[in-house]
Design a protein around this motif. Structure first.
Motif, short mmCIF file in Angstrom:
data_model
loop_
_atom_site.label_atom_id
_atom_site.label_comp_id
_atom_site.label_asym_id
_atom_site.label_seq_id
_atom_site.Cartn_x
_atom_site.Cartn_y
_atom_site.Cartn_z
N SER B 75 48.75 50.54 42.64
CA SER B 75 49.13 49.39 41.81
C SER B 75 48.48 48.12 42.35
O SER B 75 48.34 47.94 43.55
CB SER B 75 50.64 49.32 41.75
OG SER B 75 51.10 48.23 42.42
N GLY B 76 48.07 47.28 41.46
CA GLY B 76 47.39 46.04 41.84
C GLY B 76 45.90 46.18 42.00
O GLY B 76 45.23 45.24 42.38
N CYS B 77 45.35 47.38 41.69
CA CYS B 77 43.93 47.58 41.93
C CYS B 77 43.07 47.05 40.78
O CYS B 77 41.86 47.00 40.88
CB CYS B 77 43.62 49.05 42.16
SG CYS B 77 43.81 50.04 40.68
N GLY B 78 43.73 46.64 39.66
CA GLY B 78 42.96 46.01 38.59
C GLY B 78 42.80 46.86 37.35
O GLY B 78 42.00 46.52 36.47
N LYS B 79 43.58 47.95 37.23
CA LYS B 79 43.45 48.81 36.06
C LYS B 79 43.81 48.06 34.78
O LYS B 79 43.04 48.04 33.81
CB LYS B 79 44.38 50.03 36.19
CG LYS B 79 44.24 50.79 37.50
CD LYS B 79 45.18 51.97 37.55
CE LYS B 79 46.66 51.60 37.60
NZ LYS B 79 47.10 50.96 38.85
N SER B 80 45.00 47.40 34.81
CA SER B 80 45.42 46.68 33.61
C SER B 80 44.45 45.56 33.29
O SER B 80 44.14 45.31 32.12
CB SER B 80 46.81 46.09 33.81
OG SER B 80 47.72 47.12 34.02
N THR B 81 43.97 44.90 34.33
CA THR B 81 43.05 43.78 34.11
C THR B 81 41.81 44.27 33.38
O THR B 81 41.37 43.66 32.40
CB THR B 81 42.69 43.15 35.46
OG1 THR B 81 43.89 42.75 36.10
CG2 THR B 81 41.80 41.95 35.26
N LEU B 82 41.26 45.38 33.82
CA LEU B 82 40.08 45.92 33.16
C LEU B 82 40.39 46.27 31.71
O LEU B 82 39.66 45.89 30.79
CB LEU B 82 39.59 47.16 33.92
CG LEU B 82 38.42 47.90 33.27
CD1 LEU B 82 37.21 46.99 33.14
CD2 LEU B 82 38.06 49.15 34.07
N1 LIG Z 1 48.09 36.75 35.02
C1 LIG Z 1 47.65 36.90 36.27
N2 LIG Z 1 47.35 35.80 37.00
C2 LIG Z 1 46.91 35.92 38.26
N3 LIG Z 1 46.75 37.10 38.89
C3 LIG Z 1 47.05 38.23 38.22
C4 LIG Z 1 47.51 38.18 36.87
N4 LIG Z 1 47.72 39.45 36.46
C5 LIG Z 1 47.41 40.26 37.49
N5 LIG Z 1 46.99 39.54 38.55
C6 LIG Z 1 46.54 40.06 39.83
O1 LIG Z 1 45.43 40.87 39.59
C7 LIG Z 1 45.48 42.02 40.38
C8 LIG Z 1 45.33 43.26 39.52
O2 LIG Z 1 46.46 43.35 38.67
P1 LIG Z 1 46.61 44.49 37.58
O3 LIG Z 1 45.36 44.54 36.81
O4 LIG Z 1 47.83 44.20 36.82
O5 LIG Z 1 46.78 45.79 38.45
P2 LIG Z 1 47.26 47.24 38.07
O6 LIG Z 1 47.43 47.28 36.58
O7 LIG Z 1 46.20 48.11 38.54
O8 LIG Z 1 48.53 47.50 38.76
C9 LIG Z 1 46.78 41.98 41.17
O9 LIG Z 1 46.51 41.55 42.46
C10 LIG Z 1 47.58 40.96 40.44
O10 LIG Z 1 48.38 40.26 41.36
#
Ligand SMILES: Nc1ncnc2c1ncn2[C@@H]1O[C@H](COP(=O)(O)OP(=O)(O)O)[C@@H](O)[C@H]1O
Ligand SMILES: [Mg+2]
Lengths: 577, 287
Positions: B75-82
């Protein structure tokens, strides 16, 4: 409170801290302090409401009329006699400064008390209320044949009927069997005739008068022109012709009204007041009458509701101290409605911009602080602003652009229901903005993202999902705004409220909604009755009743909004995750 | 933040296990696909920043058309972000910036001549927490059509039926389409959201942990559904559940601290990963 006080105290020993100092339950006392605060607040509100409700509703209950006899050898006299008649409205301890030494020493406490009587017959006695020393009263009786009559002038009359005469000399005496049926018939007739007269004078002649006024303004406009072209002359001639037409239309109506008025005076009621004096009045002056001492509880109940209805639906008479308050109720409703219509779109749009579109930063924050402060500005300041901006500036400009013929008589450039509503809208807009912003913020991010992911634009998202979901919260804001606006008086006095308005702001006359008209308002009505009327004692019941109505109007407006809100809330119940 | 339970990956995923449990799935996976575009979505030298924080580092990968690709990683590796960048859902957040590019069928999603709305119309999205609109079931489905200005009754009716059938929900709700979407169970709601996401016939379906809030039976139904949908849609699914990734996906990408560690056929990732970190993650030794 008492049940709370009796609750057993916890018996467990207080725990000890590490350093062995006993730990006191420091918070406990604040439970009581806060509970006391709530209890006192609740008590005061309930007491106030109860007082207003009791006095306000009590006004309409038909009470018995007492004949009161004084001691022959006592000091108390009424118009030189030992009897008086009236409704006993109050009994209280007398002011010590008014007591004679004998009364002060007297073994009878009644000597130090007094009774207030509503005497009626203001035309005969010069006063409607009087106080009498309770100790001097030897007898109180309730004769069956007393009539209490509501009249067009001089307030109510309390009397014993004697006879009815007509202009031809026919007489129906009170001893005749059909006296009462006759009186009833005559009163019914005069009441229906009065409706006819008012229809003619208020509506038909009123309409002609308004048209005449407009034509006169036009005539004056053309007359004042330095040079009149041929077209101007033609227009002036046309105006004069129309005025003549109207005059011709007016005359038969005035004649008809005069005829009806004369009919109203055809019959005369002769009656005797408690002093033995015989008096008379045209039956046409009567509004209604009844025998209070003959009424059963059922009959009184009927009269009670009839009185309430008359009060709510009637127009005021005699400088507002008699009759009904319908124009004030109507004015309050219409004003609150226009205010809501004005405040909703502005407040909601401003909130949408602030919350959804504006980039959150120091500027938006300071705008928000300014809005919150606006809510704390004294209402009279809004009144002054409304007068300066809406009435003089906007209204004056409208007059110059659209009603130049009326000048210098202002049309919109003077106080009116539109300006009053807008002033209140301005005053309450912060409430709506704050509530709407909160409601918008409460709409979940998931729903917004879901909508955007479906290819909706931001505005579509707001329109289809965010606004419906925050509708309950927005309505809460409207409820608060209405509660604040409907009860406000001070600013209205500057921007269009009057003690007696000749016309309602909405009526059957084209264009039906007259936003420029002055209007009556319950809050101002209360002020006018209580502090501006010559006989404040006589106006007191009306003040209570009007206050009760104002509170009820506010409650009805609020309940409606709350019901709509709850309906919406149910609809979107699970919408908040 | 999500709860720990959702975040904790369920390990013990050997593909053999999975194949034994779901032989028909394995067979379908093995069947050769018709001709397809292996570079339906291309991610090129892609870096992403939340303000000053870099979250994605120089990613390079391609998602094949009409296949399921799983994104896994702690978790936190950036999957959702991508995932959320593919339909530019992250545009809502202040202070974001990126480097590199994402191409869909060769066209950049950051093309200034491309409207975000038209991009999102090509991409359906299903969220971790089901988010039905406070409207009727029917209106939920037709929402994407209505906002596109398509209001013809017959078209809407047909869309509702086909979408709900595709989401395997039709039989359960066909008699109560006008009821509120909130009258559905959790699993039904999520299938409704899937039906909503595909109502406007997108090409791509993004799913961010679509089953993490569901019970095993509902999860099973959605996994079956993903299987049926992949013949029409390019699916990218983020999951914490290794078994799920193994069961539903054709390809799997392992991300770690914003870097793409390994990206290959699912079978390979789970049977003999080439990176030790991948091996450690899929076998549950860290996460
Ligand atoms: N809206 C946001 N603003 C700033 N940082 C964010 C935001 N959303 C996620 N992050 C950061 O980006 C990183 C990747 O998050 P995320 O993509 O949600 O991870 P995953 O889905 O893999 O768990 C995390 O370190 C998180 O803290
Ligand atoms: Mg995530």
């Amino acid at each position: 409170m008492s049940t709370v006080l009796e609750e057993p105290r916890p018996v467990a020993r207080p725990p000890r801290a590490a350093n062995n100092a006993p730990v006191k339950p420091v918070g406990e006392v604040y439970v009581w302090v806060t509970a006391m605060g709530l209890a006192i607040g609740l008590f005061m509100i309930l007491f106030l409401l109860g007082l207003i409700a009791y006095n306000g509703i009590g006004v309409f209950w038909p009470r018995n009329v007492a004949v009161v006899e004084f001691r022959e050898d006592g000091p108390t006299r009424f118009m030189g006699g030992t009897r008086t008649m009236g409704v006993i409205t109050l009994e209280q301890a007398r002011d010590v400064r008014d007591l004679t030494p004998e009364q002060m020493e007297s073994p009878h406490p009644a000597n130090r008390r007094e009774k207030q009587l509503f005497l009626g017959n203001r035309d005969a006695f010069g006063q409607a209320f009087a106080f009498f020393n309770a100790g001097d009263i030897v007898d109180v009786s309730y004769p069956k044949n007393v009539i209490r009559a509501e009249r067009m002038e001089w307030g109510d009359a309390l009397f014993f009927p004697v006879r009815i005469e007509d202009s031809a000399g026919n007489v129906v005496s009170v001893d005749d069997a059909d006296f009462d049926t006759e009186l009833k018939r005559l009163v019914r007739e005069v009441v229906s005739r009065r409706t006819q007269i008012s229809r003619i004078e208020r509506h038909q002649i009123g309409r002609i008068n308004l048209q005449m006024r407009d034509l006169e303004l036009e005539e004056r406009f053309y007359q004042r022109l330095d040079e009149r072209s041929a077209a101007d002359e033609a227009a002036l001639a046309a105006v004069r012709e129309r005025m003549a037409d109207l005059q011709a239309e007016y005359q038969p109506l005035a004649d008809r009204a005069g005829e009806l008025r004369a009919k109203q005076r055809e019959h005369t009621l002769v009656y005797e007041v408690i002093t033995g004096q015989q008096r008379s009045m045209p039956v046409g002056d009567l509004v209604s009458y009844y025998y209070p001492n003959q009424l059963s509880v059922l009959g009184k109940t009927r009269h009670f509701f009839a009185h309430i209805w008359d009060f709510l639906s009637g127009h005021p008479r005699e400088a507002n101290t008699e009759g009904g308050i319908f124009p004030a109720i109507f004015g309050t409703f219409v004003m609150t409605l226009i205010m809501s219509i004005a405040v909703m779109p502005f407040g909601v749009m401003a909130a949408i911009y602030l919350r959804e579109y504006a980039k959150q930063g120091p500027l938006v924050r300071s705008v928000r602080i300014a809005i919150n402060n606006l809510a704390g500005v004294p209402s009279i300041v809004f009144g002054i602003f409304g007068l300066g901006f809406f009435v003089y500036f906007v209204g004056g400009t409208i007059d110059q652009l659209f009603y130049p013929k009326g000048l210098p008589t202002p049309t919109f450039g003077t106080g009116g229901i539109l300006w009053a509503s807008l002033t209140l809208a301005l005053m309450t807009v912060p409430v709506v903005i704050v509530a709407t912003e909160e409601a918008l913020a409460a709409v979940s991010r998931g729903i917004r993202e879901g909508s955007l992911a479906c290819g909706a634009s931001k505005w579509q998202t707001i329109q289809h999902l965010v606004l419906p979901a925050s509708a309950p919260g927005i309505l809460t804001g409207l409820v608060l705004a209405m509660a604040r606006g409907a009860g406000e008086v001070a600013p209205l006095m500057l921007v269009g409220v009057v003690a007696l308005a000749p016309n309602l702001p909405i009526d059957g006359m084209f264009p039906f909604i007259h936003l420029e008209r002055k209007f009556m308002h319950l809050g101002f009505h209360i002020y006018d009755l209580g502090f501006q009327s010559p006989d404040s004692e006589a106006a007191k019941p009306m003040v209570f009743a009007t206050t009760l109505v104002l509170i009820l109007v506010v409650i009805v407006l609020n309940l409606t909004a709350i019901m709509v809100r709850n309906h919406l809330r149910k609809k979107y119940a699970a919408g908040t995750f | 933040m999500m709860t720990m339970e959702n975040e904790t990956p369920t390990h013990a995923a050997s593909l053999k296990d999975v194949q034994q449990r779901r032989p028909e799935v394995a067979r379908q996976n093995a069947v050769a696909k018709d001709a397809f575009n292996p570079n339906h979505i291309e991610v090129k030298d892609y870096s992403f920043f939340y303000g000053p924080n870099q979250v994605l580092f120089d990613l390079n990968m391609a998602f094949p058309e009409r296949h399921v690709t799983a994104l896994i990683g702690p978790s936190g590796c950036g999957k959702s972000t991508l995932l959320r960048n593919i339909n530019r859902m992250n545009d809502l957040i202040d202070g974001i910036s990126h480097k590199g590019d994402v191409l869909i069928e060769g066209q950049s999603i950051y093309d200034p001549f491309l409207e975000v709305i038209s991009l999102r119309k090509r991409i359906g999205m299903v969220f971790q927490k089901s988010n039905p609109f406070p409207k009727s079931i029917y209106e939920n489905i037709v929402y994407s059509l209505r906002v596109a200005g398509r209001n013809r009754k017959s078209e809407l009716d047909e869309t509702v039926e086909t979408s709900l059938k595709a989401a395997a929900l039709w039989d359960e709700v066909k008699d109560r389409l006008q009821e509120s979407a909130f009258s559905l169970s959790g699993g039904q709601m999520q299938r409704l959201c899937i039906a909503r996401a595909i109502a406007n016939r997108p090409e791509i379906l993004l799913m961010d942990e679509p089953c993490s809030a569901l019970d095993p039976i509902a999860t099973g139904k959605i996994e079956d559904l993903i299987h049926d949908l992949k013949k029409d849609y390019t699916i990218i699914i983020v999951t914490h559940n290794m078994q799920q990734a193994a069961r539903v996906s054709d390809k799997t990408a392992f991300l770690y601290m914003g870097q793409l560690i390994e990206y290959d056929d699912t079978e390979k990732i789970f049977m003999k990963p080439s990176e030790p970190q991948t091996e450690a993650y899929v076998s549950g030794r860290f996460g």
